[in-house]
Design a protein around this motif. Structure first.
Motif, PDB file in Angstrom:
ATOM      1  N   LEU A 303       0.896  -1.068  -0.095  1.00 58.45           N
ATOM      2  CA  LEU A 303      -0.147  -0.040   0.122  1.00 58.45           C
ATOM      3  C   LEU A 303       0.834   1.451  -0.009  1.00 58.45           C
ATOM      4  O   LEU A 303       1.674   1.456   1.018  1.00 58.45           O
ATOM      5  CB  LEU A 303      -0.919   0.033   1.250  1.00 58.45           C
ATOM      6  N   ASP A 304       0.916   1.670  -1.062  1.00 55.58           N
ATOM      7  CA  ASP A 304       1.723   3.208  -1.034  1.00 55.58           C
ATOM      8  C   ASP A 304       0.646   4.108  -1.604  1.00 55.58           C
ATOM      9  O   ASP A 304       0.085   4.256  -2.706  1.00 55.58           O
ATOM     10  CB  ASP A 304       2.848   2.970  -2.331  1.00 55.58           C
ATOM     11  N   LEU A 305       0.394   5.143  -0.495  1.00 54.25           N
ATOM     12  CA  LEU A 305      -0.562   6.103  -0.508  1.00 54.25           C
ATOM     13  C   LEU A 305       0.056   7.497  -1.132  1.00 54.25           C
ATOM     14  O   LEU A 305      -0.809   8.399  -1.403  1.00 54.25           O
ATOM     15  CB  LEU A 305      -1.370   6.482   0.740  1.00 54.25           C
ATOM     16  N   GLY A 306       1.268   7.247  -1.490  1.00 55.99           N
ATOM     17  CA  GLY A 306       1.634   8.538  -2.278  1.00 55.99           C
ATOM     18  C   GLY A 306       1.806   9.724  -1.523  1.00 55.99           C
ATOM     19  O   GLY A 306       1.827   9.775  -0.258  1.00 55.99           O
ATOM     20  N   GLN A 307       1.694  10.866  -2.211  1.00 54.68           N
ATOM     21  CA  GLN A 307       1.617  12.211  -1.374  1.00 54.68           C
ATOM     22  C   GLN A 307       0.270  12.444  -0.966  1.00 54.68           C
ATOM     23  O   GLN A 307      -0.708  12.746  -1.699  1.00 54.68           O
ATOM     24  CB  GLN A 307       1.951  13.262  -2.315  1.00 54.68           C
ATOM     25  N   SER A 327       3.799   2.927   2.757  1.00 56.22           N
ATOM     26  CA  SER A 327       4.546   4.033   2.185  1.00 56.22           C
ATOM     27  C   SER A 327       3.292   5.248   2.407  1.00 56.22           C
ATOM     28  O   SER A 327       2.368   5.097   1.656  1.00 56.22           O
ATOM     29  CB  SER A 327       5.223   4.239   0.934  1.00 56.22           C
ATOM     30  N   ILE A 328       3.335   6.131   3.327  1.00 55.25           N
ATOM     31  CA  ILE A 328       2.642   7.560   3.231  1.00 55.25           C
ATOM     32  C   ILE A 328       3.559   8.785   3.489  1.00 55.25           C
ATOM     33  O   ILE A 328       4.443   8.681   4.315  1.00 55.25           O
ATOM     34  CB  ILE A 328       1.907   7.338   4.637  1.00 55.25           C
ATOM     35  N   HIS A 329       3.145   9.572   2.812  1.00 61.11           N
ATOM     36  CA  HIS A 329       4.078  10.859   2.447  1.00 61.11           C
ATOM     37  C   HIS A 329       3.213  12.008   2.717  1.00 61.11           C
ATOM     38  O   HIS A 329       2.546  12.441   1.904  1.00 61.11           O
ATOM     39  CB  HIS A 329       4.856  11.171   1.295  1.00 61.11           C
ATOM     40  N   SER A 330       3.008  12.470   3.800  1.00 60.29           N
ATOM     41  CA  SER A 330       1.997  13.621   4.133  1.00 60.29           C
ATOM     42  C   SER A 330       2.920  14.658   5.227  1.00 60.29           C
ATOM     43  O   SER A 330       3.136  14.341   6.109  1.00 60.29           O
ATOM     44  CB  SER A 330       0.880  13.383   5.011  1.00 60.29           C
ATOM     45  N   HIS A 331       2.958  15.941   4.586  1.00 59.59           N
ATOM     46  CA  HIS A 331       3.819  17.005   5.292  1.00 59.59           C
ATOM     47  C   HIS A 331       3.030  17.279   6.482  1.00 59.59           C
ATOM     48  O   HIS A 331       3.485  18.329   7.431  1.00 59.59           O
ATOM     49  CB  HIS A 331       4.012  18.131   4.486  1.00 59.59           C
ATOM     50  N   ASN A 332       1.741  16.885   6.857  1.00 58.89           N
ATOM     51  CA  ASN A 332       0.812  17.124   7.793  1.00 58.89           C
ATOM     52  C   ASN A 332       0.809  16.131   8.927  1.00 58.89           C
ATOM     53  O   ASN A 332       0.252  16.165   9.843  1.00 58.89           O
ATOM     54  CB  ASN A 332      -0.468  17.682   7.499  1.00 58.89           C
ATOM     55  N   ARG A 352       9.114   8.844   5.012  1.00 55.11           N
ATOM     56  CA  ARG A 352      10.354   9.997   4.785  1.00 55.11           C
ATOM     57  C   ARG A 352       9.663  11.439   4.332  1.00 55.11           C
ATOM     58  O   ARG A 352       9.974  12.477   4.447  1.00 55.11           O
ATOM     59  CB  ARG A 352      11.205   9.572   3.670  1.00 55.11           C
ATOM     60  N   GLY A 353       8.248  11.495   3.834  1.00 54.00           N
ATOM     61  CA  GLY A 353       7.801  12.510   3.508  1.00 54.00           C
ATOM     62  C   GLY A 353       6.773  13.138   4.485  1.00 54.00           C
ATOM     63  O   GLY A 353       6.043  14.112   4.455  1.00 54.00           O
ATOM     64  N   SER A 354       6.866  12.555   5.953  1.00 56.63           N
ATOM     65  CA  SER A 354       5.894  13.365   6.939  1.00 56.63           C
ATOM     66  C   SER A 354       7.155  13.441   8.094  1.00 56.63           C
ATOM     67  O   SER A 354       8.140  12.914   8.374  1.00 56.63           O
ATOM     68  CB  SER A 354       5.124  11.987   7.454  1.00 56.63           C
ATOM     69  N   PRO A 355       6.768  14.660   8.868  1.00 57.64           N
ATOM     70  CA  PRO A 355       7.521  15.307   9.782  1.00 57.64           C
ATOM     71  C   PRO A 355       7.374  14.561  11.157  1.00 57.64           C
ATOM     72  O   PRO A 355       7.108  15.076  12.372  1.00 57.64           O
ATOM     73  CB  PRO A 355       7.205  16.400   9.852  1.00 57.64           C
ATOM     74  N   ILE A 356       7.514  13.035  11.447  1.00 56.25           N
ATOM     75  CA  ILE A 356       7.344  12.321  12.504  1.00 56.25           C
ATOM     76  C   ILE A 356       8.481  12.539  13.358  1.00 56.25           C
ATOM     77  O   ILE A 356       9.551  12.730  12.914  1.00 56.25           O
ATOM     78  CB  ILE A 356       7.283  10.725  11.957  1.00 56.25           C
TER      79      ILE A 356
END
Length: 542
Positions: A303-307, A327-332, A352-356
């Motif tokens: 499951l790659d949910l992209g941006q 994979s989940i990339h969300s800047h929020n 990597r696209g998420s500010p965890i």
């Protein structure tokens, strides 16, 4: 192209061009560009160049046969390149003769589809283990440069690799799946079916893609046995019957998923993989949309949910217990929900696209986890041993991380990214050099190390680097202190191939001297934004 893919773009013709006429392919007569066909001699020269790379001669007994095969490609450069892939690693006269006979039988006298016929021949002669891996390229968007590491992780999670039984527990009995995947990719490149776009510092493939013609072939071939399907949005129930779905538009488009579509989709989808390449337009995903996702892809392995543009993930995620790759990339997105801890089959978690910034210790229950990819710096919780974790990046360099590494919690780690930041919390305030001195010696399989924000290179009383001798690549960025002593310390690492220095914090310039005998195996040395006053390399260094 039109006759091969009558349903593609309503039969519109496609012109494929290249900067080099030697490798360009002519696929129509559409202006403004029309590339010439190759004559017999030029056809043979291109086939020879692709097969022997200009490094050695063609065996004399194969020359005439090779010229005949090249001529049979009807002057099409791309067809010749595909044929070179078929002939790759074959140097017996009988092998070439059999392929020539196969061409004569397979291609017949119709030259209209010579390119597609040779492509079909190239695909048919692939070993069965490579066919699904090759078709998988069709799931990526047109012109998309595919990160090789991502591709390898996807192949592994999809179960496309032929692996040996490793139940004995011995490290020497079975190769790692990543190694097998690299060999598969190398074979596809050798057969001219995959193009390498960028290479790593080592020279291995970093990004790759397939030619437009090949991508259309993969999509057409995959549709036959429902291997995968490509779509812009999910608006057709038939899409949900393919084993894999590549969505090249937003998943939660305001008109793509509604309560009606959820209620009508009463049966569980057989789709095992969902790759999303569109940028999500909505930030407030509705409850029924999440329910639709978790219900429709209940059996998914990938499951790659992209941006995305969401601030949180619902607890319903825990229903996807078959997931190997997420994979989940969300800047929020700032927190990892505890529901992820229920995904006990998970091998790759890419955020990597998420500010965890931190996550629960429950995540360490995922004992199959091989790759934990974070934007960082992420504060690690206490951990039990993670026997399969190979990639951990990027995490905070603090006393807890140092303790976990020192106590052997990640015994199989091969790639590590550490980020040091000064913090107000005195509990975590510590000299990063001291932390590094204590924690890295237990990582006996470490190959790649990235350090962000460190001050000095740790060494023992004998001025020997405390980094594991197995390290082949070191990246130092935003470092505060560096000099010839640090350089000489790194130079003693016996297997170091790549050294990258970038973004020096201090404005002070320094001398850089390399002692004799240092960096005996170094192949790549990169410096970016480094204030070097003078650089002296002693004879016998580097």
């Amino acid at each position: 192209i039109k006759s091969a893919f009558p349903d593609a773009n309503n039969g519109s013709r496609i012109l494929i061009t290249s900067r080099s006429t030697k490798v360009a392919s002519y696929a129509g007569t559409t202006p403004p560009y029309s590339l010439p066909f190759l004559n017999k001699q030029k056809s043979w020269e291109l086939l020879f160049k692709k097969l022997f790379k200009g490094r050695r001669k063609c065996p004399p007994e194969l020359v005439e046969l090779g010229k005949s095969i090249a001529e049979r490609c009807d002057g099409l450069p791309l067809a010749i390149i595909f044929m070179a892939g078929i002939l790759a690693n074959k140097e017996l006269h009988k092998e070439w003769s059999d392929i020539k006979d196969h061409m004569d039988w397979h291609l017949g006298s119709d030259n209209d589809n010579i390119l597609m016929d040779i492509l079909r021949l190239s695909y048919d002669t692939l070993p069965s283990r490579l066919k699904p891996c090759f078709l998988y390229f069709g799931m990526f968007p047109q012109g998309y440069n595919i990160p090789v590491k991502q591709l390898i992780r996807l192949w592994t999670s999809e179960g496309l690799l032929t692996t040996h039984d490793s139940s004995s527990g011995s490290r020497t009995n079975a190769p790692e799946p990543e190694y097998i995947a690299e060999q598969y990719l190398a074979e596809l490149v050798e057969r001219s079916l995959v193009q390498v776009i960028h290479r790593t510092s080592y020279g291995s493939a970093k990004t790759c893609r397939v030619h437009l013609v090949l991508r259309h072939f993969c999509i057409s071939e995959a549709r036959k046995d429902k291997f995968f399907q490509v779509g812009g949005i999910i608006n057709d129930s038939s899409q949900m019957h393919s084993r894999r779905l590549s969505l090249q538009g937003p998943l939660f488009h305001k008109s793509s998923v509604s309560s009606t579509s959820v209620s009508n989709n009463s049966s569980v989808s057989g789709t095992r993989s969902l790759l999303c390449f569109g940028k999500e337009e909505v930030s407030d995903v509705k409850k029924d949309q999440w329910e639709w996702l978790f219900k429709s892809f209940k059996l998914a392995r990938v499951l790659d949910l992209g941006q995305m543009n969401v601030t949180s993930l619902p607890s319903g995620l825990k229903k996807l217990i078959h997931l190997r790759y997420l994979s989940i990339h969300s800047h929020n997105l700032e927190t990892i929900p505890d529901s992820i801890c229920n995904l006990w089959n998970l091998e790759t978690l890419d955020l990597r696209g998420s500010p965890i910034k931190s996550f629960s210790a429950e995540l360490w229950q995922l004992k199959h986890l091989r790759n934990l990819l974070l934007l960082g710096p992420v504060v690690l919780p206490e951990s039990e041993t993670m026997p399969n974790l190979q990639t951990l990046s990027t995490v905070a360099l603090d006393p807890r991380t140092a303790s976990l590494l020192e106590n052997g919690r990640f015994p199989e780690l091969k790639k590590l990214g550490l980020h040091y930041e000064k913090r107000d919390d005195t509990m975590y305030e510590c000299d990063p050099r001291v932390l590094l001195q204590s924690c890295l010696h237990r990582l006996s399989y470490l190959r790649k190390l990235k350090l962000i924000g460190t001050t000095e290179i740790p060494q023992n009383a004998a001025n020997v680097c405390v980094f594991p001798s197995t390290i082949t690549k070191i990246t130092l960025t935003k470092f505060g202190f560096f000099n010839s002593s640090a350089m000489n310390t790194l130079g003693k690492l016996p297997n170091l191939l790549v050294l990258k220095l970038s973004s020096q914090k201090s404005d002070a310039s320094f001398d850089l001297h390399c002692a004799a005998g240092g960096f005996s195996k170094l192949q790549v040395f990169v410096m970016v934004e480094i204030m070097v006053k003078s650089w002296r390399v002693v004879k016998g260094s580097m």
